[in-house]
Design a protein around this motif. Structure first.
Motif, PDB file in Angstrom:
ATOM      1  N   GLN A 204       2.758  10.209   9.829  1.00 13.80           N
ATOM      2  CA  GLN A 204       2.130  11.056   9.302  1.00 13.80           C
ATOM      3  C   GLN A 204       2.427  12.301   9.866  1.00 13.80           C
ATOM      4  N   VAL A 205       2.495  13.611   9.139  1.00 16.21           N
ATOM      5  CA  VAL A 205       2.253  14.808   9.649  1.00 16.21           C
ATOM      6  C   VAL A 205       1.175  15.609   9.187  1.00 16.21           C
ATOM      7  N   ARG A 206       0.762  16.544  10.083  1.00 18.04           N
ATOM      8  CA  ARG A 206      -0.193  17.310   9.554  1.00 18.04           C
ATOM      9  C   ARG A 206      -0.012  18.900   9.863  1.00 18.04           C
ATOM     10  N   VAL A 207       0.290  19.870   9.054  1.00 15.90           N
ATOM     11  CA  VAL A 207       0.820  21.107   9.308  1.00 15.90           C
ATOM     12  C   VAL A 207       0.091  22.104   8.256  1.00 15.90           C
ATOM     13  N   ALA A 208      -0.451  23.110   8.779  1.00 10.00           N
ATOM     14  CA  ALA A 208      -0.780  24.314   7.848  1.00 10.00           C
ATOM     15  C   ALA A 208      -1.729  23.800   6.673  1.00 10.00           C
ATOM     16  N   GLY A 209      -2.596  22.676   7.099  1.00  2.52           N
ATOM     17  CA  GLY A 209      -3.670  22.205   6.125  1.00  2.52           C
ATOM     18  C   GLY A 209      -3.130  21.280   5.249  1.00  2.52           C
ATOM     19  N   LEU A 210      -1.767  20.895   5.452  1.00  2.00           N
ATOM     20  CA  LEU A 210      -1.295  19.941   4.589  1.00  2.00           C
ATOM     21  C   LEU A 210      -1.078  18.668   5.365  1.00  2.00           C
ATOM     22  N   THR A 211      -1.309  17.316   4.814  1.00  2.00           N
ATOM     23  CA  THR A 211      -0.978  16.093   5.462  1.00  2.00           C
ATOM     24  C   THR A 211      -0.339  15.256   4.605  1.00  2.00           C
ATOM     25  N   CYS A 212       1.049  14.462   5.081  1.00  2.00           N
ATOM     26  CA  CYS A 212       1.867  13.788   4.290  1.00  2.00           C
ATOM     27  C   CYS A 212       1.903  12.609   5.369  1.00  2.00           C
ATOM     28  N   SER A 213       2.093  11.530   4.441  1.00  2.00           N
ATOM     29  CA  SER A 213       2.335  10.343   4.897  1.00  2.00           C
ATOM     30  C   SER A 213       3.726   9.531   4.534  1.00  2.00           C
ATOM     31  N   TYR A 214       4.274   8.595   5.350  1.00  2.00           N
ATOM     32  CA  TYR A 214       5.549   8.131   4.996  1.00  2.00           C
ATOM     33  C   TYR A 214       5.781   6.574   5.344  1.00  2.00           C
ATOM     34  N   HIS A 215       6.509   5.887   4.742  1.00  2.00           N
ATOM     35  CA  HIS A 215       7.198   4.764   5.217  1.00  2.00           C
ATOM     36  C   HIS A 215       8.742   4.902   5.064  1.00  2.00           C
ATOM     37  N   VAL A 237       7.944   9.756   1.196  1.00  2.00           N
ATOM     38  CA  VAL A 237       6.696  10.799   1.606  1.00  2.00           C
ATOM     39  C   VAL A 237       5.773  10.946   0.511  1.00  2.00           C
ATOM     40  N   VAL A 238       4.493  10.678   0.938  1.00  2.00           N
ATOM     41  CA  VAL A 238       3.289  11.073  -0.320  1.00  2.00           C
ATOM     42  C   VAL A 238       2.490  12.087   0.418  1.00  2.00           C
ATOM     43  N   ARG A 239       1.977  12.798  -0.530  1.00  2.00           N
ATOM     44  CA  ARG A 239       1.051  13.885  -0.208  1.00  2.00           C
ATOM     45  C   ARG A 239      -0.283  13.028   0.174  1.00  2.00           C
ATOM     46  N   GLY A 240      -0.852  13.492   1.218  1.00  2.00           N
ATOM     47  CA  GLY A 240      -1.955  12.573   1.583  1.00  2.00           C
ATOM     48  C   GLY A 240      -2.074  11.810   2.871  1.00  2.00           C
ATOM     49  N   ASP A 241      -2.955  10.753   3.202  1.00  2.00           N
ATOM     50  CA  ASP A 241      -2.990  10.138   4.125  1.00  2.00           C
ATOM     51  C   ASP A 241      -2.539   8.705   4.082  1.00  2.00           C
ATOM     52  N   TYR A 242      -2.636   7.820   5.077  1.00  2.00           N
ATOM     53  CA  TYR A 242      -2.095   6.568   4.855  1.00  2.00           C
ATOM     54  C   TYR A 242      -2.765   5.830   3.693  1.00  2.00           C
ATOM     55  N   GLN A 243      -3.892   6.147   3.193  1.00  2.00           N
ATOM     56  CA  GLN A 243      -4.433   5.536   2.176  1.00  2.00           C
ATOM     57  C   GLN A 243      -3.506   5.818   0.881  1.00  2.00           C
ATOM     58  N   ALA A 244      -3.324   7.070   0.587  1.00  2.00           N
ATOM     59  CA  ALA A 244      -2.382   7.591  -0.184  1.00  2.00           C
ATOM     60  C   ALA A 244      -1.105   6.633  -0.378  1.00  2.00           C
ATOM     61  N   LEU A 245      -0.453   6.312   0.665  1.00  2.00           N
ATOM     62  CA  LEU A 245       0.689   5.464   0.802  1.00  2.00           C
ATOM     63  C   LEU A 245       0.503   4.128   0.604  1.00  2.00           C
ATOM     64  N   LEU A 246      -0.767   3.612   0.823  1.00  2.00           N
ATOM     65  CA  LEU A 246      -1.161   2.290   0.466  1.00  2.00           C
ATOM     66  C   LEU A 246      -1.378   2.162  -1.155  1.00  2.00           C
ATOM     67  N   GLN A 247      -1.549   3.361  -1.605  1.00  2.00           N
ATOM     68  CA  GLN A 247      -1.859   3.062  -3.279  1.00  2.00           C
ATOM     69  C   GLN A 247      -0.419   3.049  -4.134  1.00  2.00           C
ATOM     70  N   LEU A 248       0.565   2.955  -3.262  1.00  2.00           N
ATOM     71  CA  LEU A 248       1.896   2.790  -4.185  1.00  2.00           C
ATOM     72  C   LEU A 248       2.299   1.362  -3.971  1.00  2.00           C
ATOM     73  N   PRO A 249       3.120   0.761  -4.909  1.00  2.00           N
ATOM     74  CA  PRO A 249       3.328  -0.741  -5.093  1.00  2.00           C
ATOM     75  C   PRO A 249       4.493  -1.120  -3.928  1.00  2.00           C
ATOM     76  N   LEU A 250       3.754  -1.352  -2.770  1.00  2.00           N
ATOM     77  CA  LEU A 250       4.644  -1.418  -1.804  1.00  2.00           C
ATOM     78  C   LEU A 250       5.101  -3.060  -1.480  1.00  2.00           C
ATOM     79  N   GLU A 251       6.139  -3.495  -1.087  1.00  2.00           N
ATOM     80  CA  GLU A 251       6.344  -4.695  -1.164  1.00  2.00           C
ATOM     81  C   GLU A 251       5.623  -5.375   0.521  1.00  2.00           C
TER      82      GLU A 251
END
Length: 372
Positions: A204-215, A237-251
């Motif tokens: 996860q990276v947080r810069v300039a008021g933006l947060t994005c998370s990835y796997h 990479v998704v816009r948002g925190d880890y919960q936004a990442l977990l909303q994806l259909p991950l294996e």
């Protein structure tokens, strides 16, 4: 998690190189990263003539995790909004040493706590961290009955310097090469050895008021000597925190890796006073143990810029440029020898490096996902 407000805007981005030696290609890449961060923040990139003070209100790009909070607060680094990277209170916290507890009654440096490993235990592989050679011998004796043990110097990166032992007498030549003072300060990891390993990256990276998370996953390549080395990262990479990442259909293995990274990070935030980081990256290994049981656990953290940071920063810029953009495929690439860059490549370095030879580093953004 909301970020605390900064007292006033930053005036410029400053590269803060805290290392004794930085290779040419890395220095050039760091300068390019600083320029991209400056564009994100809407400010200039500079290198001050005088040592910075808190009054300067710079945004920093450190080359390593910062260790001395009091010193860096005097330069104006008071929150994650003030740097791309992280800051911790003791040297061992910046390394893979935190990923395991001590053996019973083991020696330890100031500030050590087993509480981190206890809370994060479900996210960790079996292993011990030691700060003396006697404790290393005891840890090996505890682990070897279960199978082969991987010996991991905590200051090495990209798997360098690691050895696998199957018998206790194989440990002594490795210990003989280690400096006692460095060992007492930084530590050594002994960990169950896995085979058929797949390594995931979660961050996860947080810069300039933006947060994005990835796997994502890492790629390997061969250097000019034919040695297998890091070749880049492929990230979703998704816009948002880890919960936004977990909303994806991950294996399932990826979902487990994300949850383990979150557990590891939450334990760090709870048990390491003064810890802050705007760039967080975790390597999670999945493989077979000695009994052919599938195991998964966080190997280590990176709270500083890394090989994937060029892709991370390009993703942040894509999200900043398009408020409807929700996810991107981003990748970083490290190529030895001459190469033709893809048309969509953003170049971070290309040249004949004095240590690596002909070498290129670039990043790409290839697929976009927008909100409906």
């Amino acid at each position: 998690m909301p970020m605390p407000c900064s007292p006033q805007p930053h005036s410029a981005v400053v590269l803060l190189d805290t290392r004794e030696h930085t290779p040419e290609h890395e220095h050039a890449t760091h300068l390019q990263l600083a320029e991209h961060l400056a564009k994100l923040l809407g400010i200039n990139c500079t290198q001050p003539d005088q040592p910075p003070t808190a009054a300067d209100r710079y945004y920093y790009l450190p080359t390593e995790t910062l260790i001395d909070p009091q010193r860096y607060r005097g330069m104006g680094i008071n929150s994650e909004q003030d740097l791309f990277g992280g800051m911790v209170s003791h040297p061992y916290i910046a390394t893979k040493a935190i990923s395991h507890p001590l053996p019973a009654n083991g020696s330890f440096p100031p500030g050590w706590t087993d509480a981190f490993a206890q809370q994060a235990s479900d996210a960790l592989l079996k292993g011990y961290t030691v700060f003396s050679k006697d404790d290393a011998r005891r840890a090996a004796q505890l682990l070897l009955p279960e199978g082969a043990v991987r010996i991991k110097p905590v200051l090495a990166t990209a798997g360098r310097g690691q050895e696998v032992i199957e018998q206790i007498d194989q440990l002594e030549p490795l210990l003989a090469e280690m400096d006692d003072q460095t060992l007492s300060l930084c530590g050594l990891v002994l960990e169950e050895n896995l085979t058929d390993v797949q390594t995931f990256s979660v961050g996860q990276v947080r810069v300039a008021g933006l947060t994005c998370s990835y796997h994502g996953t890492q790629r390997l390549t061969h250097d000019h000597q034919g040695i297998e080395v890091y070749g880049g990262s492929d990230l979703l990479v998704v816009r948002g925190d880890y919960q936004a990442l977990l909303q994806l259909p991950l294996e399932d293995p990826v979902r487990l890796a994300v949850n383990q990274a979150m557990a590891y990070e939450q334990a760090a935030e709870q048990h390491f006073p003064g810890f802050l980081a705007s760039r967080r990256n975790y390597d999670i290994a999945r493989g077979l143990d000695q009994h052919n049981h599938m195991r998964s656990g966080v190997l280590e953290q990176s709270w500083r810029l890394g090989g994937a940071s060029s892709a991370e920063v390009l993703a942040l810029r894509a999200f900043a440029d398009d408020p409807t953009l929700q996810r991107v495929q981003a990748s970083s690439h490290e190529v030895f020898g001459t190469t033709t860059l893809p048309a969509d490549a953003t170049l971070f370095y290309q040249g004949n490096d004095s240590e690596l030879g002909q070498f290129s580093k670039y990043a790409r953004i290839r697929e976009h996902g927008h909100s409906e």
